[in-house]
Structures are given as structure tokens and as C-alpha cells.
Write an enzyme that holds these catalytic residues in place. Sequence first.
Site, PDB file in Angstrom:
ATOM      1  N   HIS A   1      10.148  -0.346  -3.462  1.00 13.52           N
ATOM      2  CA  HIS A   1      10.600  -1.362  -4.077  1.00 13.52           C
ATOM      3  C   HIS A   1      11.455  -0.813  -5.268  1.00 13.52           C
ATOM      4  CE1 HIS A   1      10.741  -4.582  -7.159  1.00 13.52           C
ATOM      5  NE2 HIS A   1      10.949  -5.262  -6.085  1.00 13.52           N
TER       6      HIS A   1
ATOM      7  N   ASN B   1       6.937 -16.395  -2.801  1.00 16.39           N
ATOM      8  CA  ASN B   1       5.756 -15.367  -2.900  1.00 16.39           C
ATOM      9  C   ASN B   1       4.396 -15.778  -3.465  1.00 16.39           C
ATOM     10  OD1 ASN B   1       7.487 -12.973  -2.266  1.00 16.39           O
ATOM     11  ND2 ASN B   1       8.192 -13.211  -4.196  1.00 16.39           N
TER      12      ASN B   1
ATOM     13  N   LYS C   1       3.066 -12.855  -7.846  1.00 12.59           N
ATOM     14  CA  LYS C   1       3.146 -13.704  -6.492  1.00 12.59           C
ATOM     15  C   LYS C   1       2.005 -14.218  -6.231  1.00 12.59           C
ATOM     16  CE  LYS C   1       6.102  -9.891  -6.216  1.00 12.59           C
ATOM     17  NZ  LYS C   1       7.526 -10.372  -6.622  1.00 12.59           N
TER      18      LYS C   1
ATOM     19  N   GLU D   1       3.405   1.126  -1.464  1.00  8.96           N
ATOM     20  CA  GLU D   1       2.964  -0.301  -1.680  1.00  8.96           C
ATOM     21  C   GLU D   1       1.926  -0.764  -0.568  1.00  8.96           C
ATOM     22  OE1 GLU D   1       6.732  -2.457  -1.850  1.00  8.96           O
ATOM     23  OE2 GLU D   1       7.668  -0.714  -2.789  1.00  8.96           O
TER      24      GLU D   1
ATOM     25  N   SER E   1       7.485  -5.794   0.627  1.00  9.77           N
ATOM     26  CA  SER E   1       8.067  -7.171   0.353  1.00  9.77           C
ATOM     27  C   SER E   1       8.829  -7.722   1.165  1.00  9.77           C
ATOM     28  CB  SER E   1       8.716  -6.911  -0.898  1.00  9.77           C
ATOM     29  OG  SER E   1       9.666  -6.037  -0.917  1.00  9.77           O
TER      30      SER E   1
ATOM     31  N   HIS F   1       2.380  -7.453  -3.495  1.00 13.60           N
ATOM     32  CA  HIS F   1       2.430  -8.580  -2.571  1.00 13.60           C
ATOM     33  C   HIS F   1       1.138  -8.524  -1.837  1.00 13.60           C
ATOM     34  CE1 HIS F   1       6.611  -9.763  -2.610  1.00 13.60           C
ATOM     35  NE2 HIS F   1       6.746  -8.610  -3.061  1.00 13.60           N
TER      36      HIS F   1
ATOM     37  N   ASP G   1       1.096   0.154  -4.993  1.00 10.22           N
ATOM     38  CA  ASP G   1       1.822  -0.901  -5.734  1.00 10.22           C
ATOM     39  C   ASP G   1       1.124  -2.059  -4.896  1.00 10.22           C
ATOM     40  OD1 ASP G   1       3.018  -3.119  -6.599  1.00 10.22           O
ATOM     41  OD2 ASP G   1       5.045  -2.089  -6.697  1.00 10.22           O
TER      42      ASP G   1
HETATM   43  C1  LIG Z   1       6.369  -4.210  -4.623  1.00 11.88           C
HETATM   44  C2  LIG Z   1       6.923  -4.752  -5.814  1.00 11.88           C
HETATM   45  N1  LIG Z   1       6.742  -4.108  -6.859  1.00 11.88           N
HETATM   46  C3  LIG Z   1       6.769  -4.749  -8.044  1.00 11.88           C
HETATM   47  C4  LIG Z   1       7.602  -5.891  -8.407  1.00 11.88           C
HETATM   48  C5  LIG Z   1       8.079  -6.315  -9.594  1.00 11.88           C
HETATM   49  O1  LIG Z   1       7.288  -7.549  -9.904  1.00 11.88           O
HETATM   50  P1  LIG Z   1       7.684  -8.629 -11.127  1.00 11.88           P
HETATM   51  O2  LIG Z   1       8.273  -9.476 -10.336  1.00 11.88           O
HETATM   52  O3  LIG Z   1       6.334  -8.783 -11.851  1.00 11.88           O
HETATM   53  O4  LIG Z   1       8.388  -7.888 -12.221  1.00 11.88           O
HETATM   54  C6  LIG Z   1       7.735  -6.450  -6.966  1.00 11.88           C
HETATM   55  C7  LIG Z   1       8.642  -7.750  -7.179  1.00 11.88           C
HETATM   56  O5  LIG Z   1       9.654  -7.986  -6.719  1.00 11.88           O
HETATM   57  C8  LIG Z   1       7.600  -5.866  -5.819  1.00 11.88           C
HETATM   58  O6  LIG Z   1       7.955  -6.684  -4.491  1.00 11.88           O
END
Ligand SMILES: Cc1ncc(COP(=O)(O)O)c(C=O)c1O
Length: 385
Positions: A137, A51, A239, A180, A184, A212, A209
Site C-alpha cells: 500500500h 470497506n 475498514k 499486508e 486491498s 483489511h 498491516d
Molecule cells: C493496506 C492499507 N494500509 C493502510 C491504509 C491506511 O488506512 P487509513 O485509511 O486509516 O489511513 C489503508 C487504507 O487505505 C490500506 O489499505
Amino acid sequence: VSDLLDKLRPVAERLALFGAGPTPFDTTIDAVLSPTEAVIDGRRVLMFGSNNYLGLTHHAEVLEAAALAARAWGAGTTGSRVANGSLALHAALEADFAACFGKRHAKVFTTGHQANQSLLTALCGPDDVLFLDGESHASIHDGARLSGATVIAFRHNDAGDLAKKLARLPPGRNRLVVIEGLYSTSGDIAPVAAIAAVAKEHGAYLAVDEAHSFGVLGQEGLGAAEGIDVDFIVGTFSKALGGVGGFVVSDHAALRMLHFTARAYLFTASGSPATIAAARAALGVVRREPALRERLRHNVRRWRSGLADLGLTLGTFESPIVPIILGAPEPAVAMWRRLLAAGLYVNLVLPPGCPLARAGLRTSVSAAHDDAAVDRALSLVEEAR
Ligand SMILES: Cc1ncc(COP(=O)(O)O)c(C=O)c1O
């Protein structure tokens, strides 16, 4: 009689189904040579499965900031900001995030997962209703579950379905919609403006969120919600920023109360000096170097059009997350192994992580790839197919 450990047996049985040969689930990277190259099993591999959208893991300024901070402030914080104190570094990074988004408040978290969990558990309780996109997610689901709120899923990226479900809810219950910016696995981009309009019309708060999409989408790299009025923006450092940590920005002063109420923030050690300083430096690069996003877009177009010329079925949206849909687990595993053996690392996407029909590979592009890397990866995919 069942044993405590029995429930883990199916995991081992499922792994056994893969037979002999490597899987992404237990791959060890022996060395990282650059944002786009690593060594696995003695072989140099091209990374098309990270990422690392802007290649900032190895940016000279980011590395220097991390090293300086570790020397000046130590390796870790040894505890929570609430018990052991915030470093001036944490406060400075929060000020930078707030300024970057033009929001009044910002909070940083040890990971993005904890940012989602903290926000959802702080805002919602058993009397509230959370509306979640069908492709949300795990960190959003975990936060939702811990909050005790009623969860209503709406069809992925479908503002009309959300409107219908919000309209059905009797008045008097607080509601929060969570989406989001860029999903992802599918690489789908959210219709944020349409969803924000629906949320507003039905008196719901909206959290986006941008894990990405921050650093990737939007004129200024602020994400899919750039320029749209949103209550809470969540993001991660892991990311485009190339580090570890998470953040939330908002104009609501209530965000500051997470410092006192969010258990995933209160009862865990704060981000280390090196990770916080690295994120600050990376944020500076994101703001100062729009050319990185332009380079990323160029690579996305080159990669997607090359894959499409090979007759492969790709995700719908032009984003750095490019799924290659193969429709069944067996060809996905076979192609993943062939690519790794040939020197190309991508991600394997299998049910239950996706519907059966979407099984395949998840590939991702970085601004750090040059044309030669993209073309080499395309020829490896052509051979492996
Ligand atoms: C949409 C989404 N939110 C949150 C996260 C969590 O992020 P982190 O890796 O900083 O815990 C991710 C990562 O996997 C994600 O893809």
C-alpha cells in the site's frame, strides 16, 4: 519556460480521456442510508465498493458511543497528545487493543496511513533495509521513503523470493519485512506463517498491516497473522471498525517510543473523542459478535459463486475483496458506468493502480448485506455485462 502548475496538467488531460460521464474520482454521495445503501445523483445505489466489512459505521452502540463522547469531551482534541495531553479515552482504547491481541503494548494514531508512516520512520533509518511485498500500500511506500532506508521489493506473496533476497544481504544490516494480511485491491491473503518463518531465519523483524484483515480473517477476527508470532501488527479503524484512525500493537517496549519520535504522530492532532469512542465500541462488537464474520463469509461465498456462474474472472482468494478482472481500461470504465446507472456502486481499478491485465472492478462484500442485496447486485452485474 516551465511553470510551477504545469506538472498538474497531465492529470487534467488524463481525466479528459474518460470523456463525458461520471467517474469514481469525482462522485459525490448525497446521502448514506445504511452501511449498504446510498443516494448518488438522486438514485438509490447498493454499495458493493466500500470497506465496511462488518457494517459497523451504523451500529447502534458505535453511534451512541460517538455521540456521548462528543458531548462529554468536545468535538476535537485541538492538538497532539504530546503537546496537549492524551485523553483517558486514548489510553483506554490502547489498553483494549493490547488486550485484544494479547500484546504488551499498543499505540493509536490519527489514521492508518500515519500508523504505517510512524512505525516505519521510527524503526528504520538510512543504514537499515526494508523488504516490501511488491503489492504494498502507498502508506507503506511513503513511510519507507521518508525513513531513508534501502528498499528491496520481493515478489508479491512469495516467501521463497523474500528468502533469496534476505540471504543476499550481507550480515550487519538491520532488516524489517513489511507485508499486508489482506491486499486491498487483489484480495490476496498473505502466507504469513511462511513469511514469518523466513524473516526469523534471516534475523529480520516482521510487521503485518492488517488494515483489511482485522475483524475479517482469523478465528477471533484478529487478522491473517492471528496465532503467528509477529513483531508489529498495524491496523486501521477505517475498514471493519467503520471509523477513522490507526493502531500498532507489539510486545516490543520500543513501540512506546513512537510517542516521542514519530513525526506523523507528534505533529498532528490526535483522534477526536467521537472517533476514539466509536472505535472502542466497534472493537467491543468485533470481539463479542463472531456471527458478523460468519455472515460476511456466507456473503462472500454467495457473491463469488454468483459472479463465477456469470463466467467472470475473479481474484484467487475467498475474501470480502472480490476483483472482477476485465483486462483493459475501456470495458472497466464502461461497466462501472453502467452499474452505477443501474444502481450498483463498485470500485474502478485501472493502471497505474494495477497491471494492465488486471484492470477491472473491485467489489467488496459486507456482513450488512442480506441475501436479497447480494442477489440484486448479481442481477445488475448480469444485465450490465
Ligand atoms: C493496506 C492499507 N494500509 C493502510 C491504509 C491506511 O488506512 P487509513 O485509511 O486509516 O489511513 C489503508 C487504507 O487505505 C490500506 O489499505
